[in-house]
Design a protein around this motif. Sequence first.
Motif, PDB file in Angstrom:
ATOM      1  N   ARG A  48      31.155  47.936  48.000  1.00 57.24           N
ATOM      2  CA  ARG A  48      32.376  48.739  48.044  1.00 57.24           C
ATOM      3  C   ARG A  48      32.045  50.188  47.728  1.00 57.24           C
ATOM      4  O   ARG A  48      31.206  50.469  46.885  1.00 57.24           O
ATOM      5  CB  ARG A  48      33.399  48.231  47.034  1.00 57.24           C
ATOM      6  N   ASP A  52      38.118  58.810  44.621  1.00 58.16           N
ATOM      7  CA  ASP A  52      39.331  58.986  43.823  1.00 58.16           C
ATOM      8  C   ASP A  52      39.955  60.331  44.182  1.00 58.16           C
ATOM      9  O   ASP A  52      39.422  61.387  43.838  1.00 58.16           O
ATOM     10  CB  ASP A  52      39.019  58.933  42.332  1.00 58.16           C
ATOM     11  N   GLU A  60      39.343  53.136  49.290  1.00 59.43           N
ATOM     12  CA  GLU A  60      38.145  52.328  49.109  1.00 59.43           C
ATOM     13  C   GLU A  60      37.848  51.526  50.369  1.00 59.43           C
ATOM     14  O   GLU A  60      38.757  51.015  51.014  1.00 59.43           O
ATOM     15  CB  GLU A  60      38.378  51.387  47.927  1.00 59.43           C
ATOM     16  N   GLU A  62      35.308  48.314  52.009  1.00 60.61           N
ATOM     17  CA  GLU A  62      34.674  47.086  51.528  1.00 60.61           C
ATOM     18  C   GLU A  62      33.887  46.426  52.658  1.00 60.61           C
ATOM     19  O   GLU A  62      34.354  46.359  53.792  1.00 60.61           O
ATOM     20  CB  GLU A  62      35.766  46.145  51.035  1.00 60.61           C
ATOM     21  N   PHE A  90      41.253  50.059  51.857  1.00 64.79           N
ATOM     22  CA  PHE A  90      42.299  49.882  50.853  1.00 64.79           C
ATOM     23  C   PHE A  90      42.772  51.214  50.283  1.00 64.79           C
ATOM     24  O   PHE A  90      41.973  52.135  50.099  1.00 64.79           O
ATOM     25  CB  PHE A  90      41.778  49.048  49.676  1.00 64.79           C
ATOM     26  N   LYS A  92      44.130  52.541  46.725  1.00 53.58           N
ATOM     27  CA  LYS A  92      43.880  52.033  45.372  1.00 53.58           C
ATOM     28  C   LYS A  92      44.665  52.859  44.351  1.00 53.58           C
ATOM     29  O   LYS A  92      44.471  54.064  44.255  1.00 53.58           O
ATOM     30  CB  LYS A  92      42.372  52.109  45.084  1.00 53.58           C
ATOM     31  N   GLN A  94      45.322  53.347  40.334  1.00 53.03           N
ATOM     32  CA  GLN A  94      44.581  53.031  39.119  1.00 53.03           C
ATOM     33  C   GLN A  94      45.213  53.724  37.918  1.00 53.03           C
ATOM     34  O   GLN A  94      45.847  54.765  38.055  1.00 53.03           O
ATOM     35  CB  GLN A  94      43.125  53.442  39.274  1.00 53.03           C
ATOM     36  N   TYR A 104      43.541  48.535  38.051  1.00 48.37           N
ATOM     37  CA  TYR A 104      43.845  49.067  39.374  1.00 48.37           C
ATOM     38  C   TYR A 104      44.475  47.993  40.243  1.00 48.37           C
ATOM     39  O   TYR A 104      44.337  46.793  39.999  1.00 48.37           O
ATOM     40  CB  TYR A 104      42.581  49.619  40.051  1.00 48.37           C
ATOM     41  N   ARG A 106      45.017  47.171  44.574  1.00 45.81           N
ATOM     42  CA  ARG A 106      44.553  47.546  45.913  1.00 45.81           C
ATOM     43  C   ARG A 106      45.503  46.964  46.961  1.00 45.81           C
ATOM     44  O   ARG A 106      45.980  45.843  46.827  1.00 45.81           O
ATOM     45  CB  ARG A 106      43.150  46.996  46.189  1.00 45.81           C
ATOM     46  N   GLY A 134      44.111  43.202  42.537  1.00 46.82           N
ATOM     47  CA  GLY A 134      43.947  44.116  41.422  1.00 46.82           C
ATOM     48  C   GLY A 134      42.808  43.697  40.534  1.00 46.82           C
ATOM     49  O   GLY A 134      42.188  42.653  40.746  1.00 46.82           O
ATOM     50  N   ASP A 149      37.743  41.618  39.686  1.00 46.74           N
ATOM     51  CA  ASP A 149      38.986  41.720  40.436  1.00 46.74           C
ATOM     52  C   ASP A 149      39.311  40.473  41.248  1.00 46.74           C
ATOM     53  O   ASP A 149      38.493  39.575  41.401  1.00 46.74           O
ATOM     54  CB  ASP A 149      39.025  42.969  41.307  1.00 46.74           C
ATOM     55  N   THR A 151      41.423  39.509  44.981  1.00 45.79           N
ATOM     56  CA  THR A 151      42.032  39.997  46.217  1.00 45.79           C
ATOM     57  C   THR A 151      42.575  38.805  46.997  1.00 45.79           C
ATOM     58  O   THR A 151      41.908  37.786  47.133  1.00 45.79           O
ATOM     59  CB  THR A 151      41.018  40.758  47.092  1.00 45.79           C
TER      60      THR A 151
END
Length: 172
Positions: A48, A52, A60, A62, A90, A92, A94, A104, A106, A134, A149, A151
């Motif tokens: 990933r 920010d 993000e 992946e 995604f 994100k 946070q 966070y 997503r 998240g 996390d 998903t």
Amino acid sequence: MQKTILLSTAAALLIAGGASAQDSKWHLGAGYTYFDASDVELDVINVRGGYDITEYFGVEGELLVGLEDEDVTIGGVPGDIGLDYGLGIFAKAQYPLAEQVSVYGRLGYAYHELDASIASAQFEDSSDAFAFGGGLEWTVSGPNAVRLDYTRYEYDGDGDADAFSIGYVRRF
């Protein structure tokens, strides 16, 4: 004198470059994902990367790569199924809970390509998915962090999958 000016300029550029690297919002990480899709359990490597945009919002990407296929039996016929690869993008959100810990969420889109072999017949399938989840990121030292996390992938008419991940994150 010119040598001193040249060395001073080079040192200033190195210090400025180091400071901007510390202030950068980029991150890159990799880890392990346990992927459970309609009673098929797969071991997956995740990579990933993201940026920010603000302290509270980022983007993000992946990449998922399956490690090995799982043996299955369909109608008494043995076979195997596996994840070739997956791609996702995604948004994100946070929130820092403390100096070293943040949570966070997503929300995004994913594409997964699977392969299967049943009774010597080869099959390939791909699916688009709405994805959300998240997690928690803990900064252990400087730019190094550990991430946990979850998903959820909801495929277009093809069921759903749950993914639980642990990984390393490097901020630069």
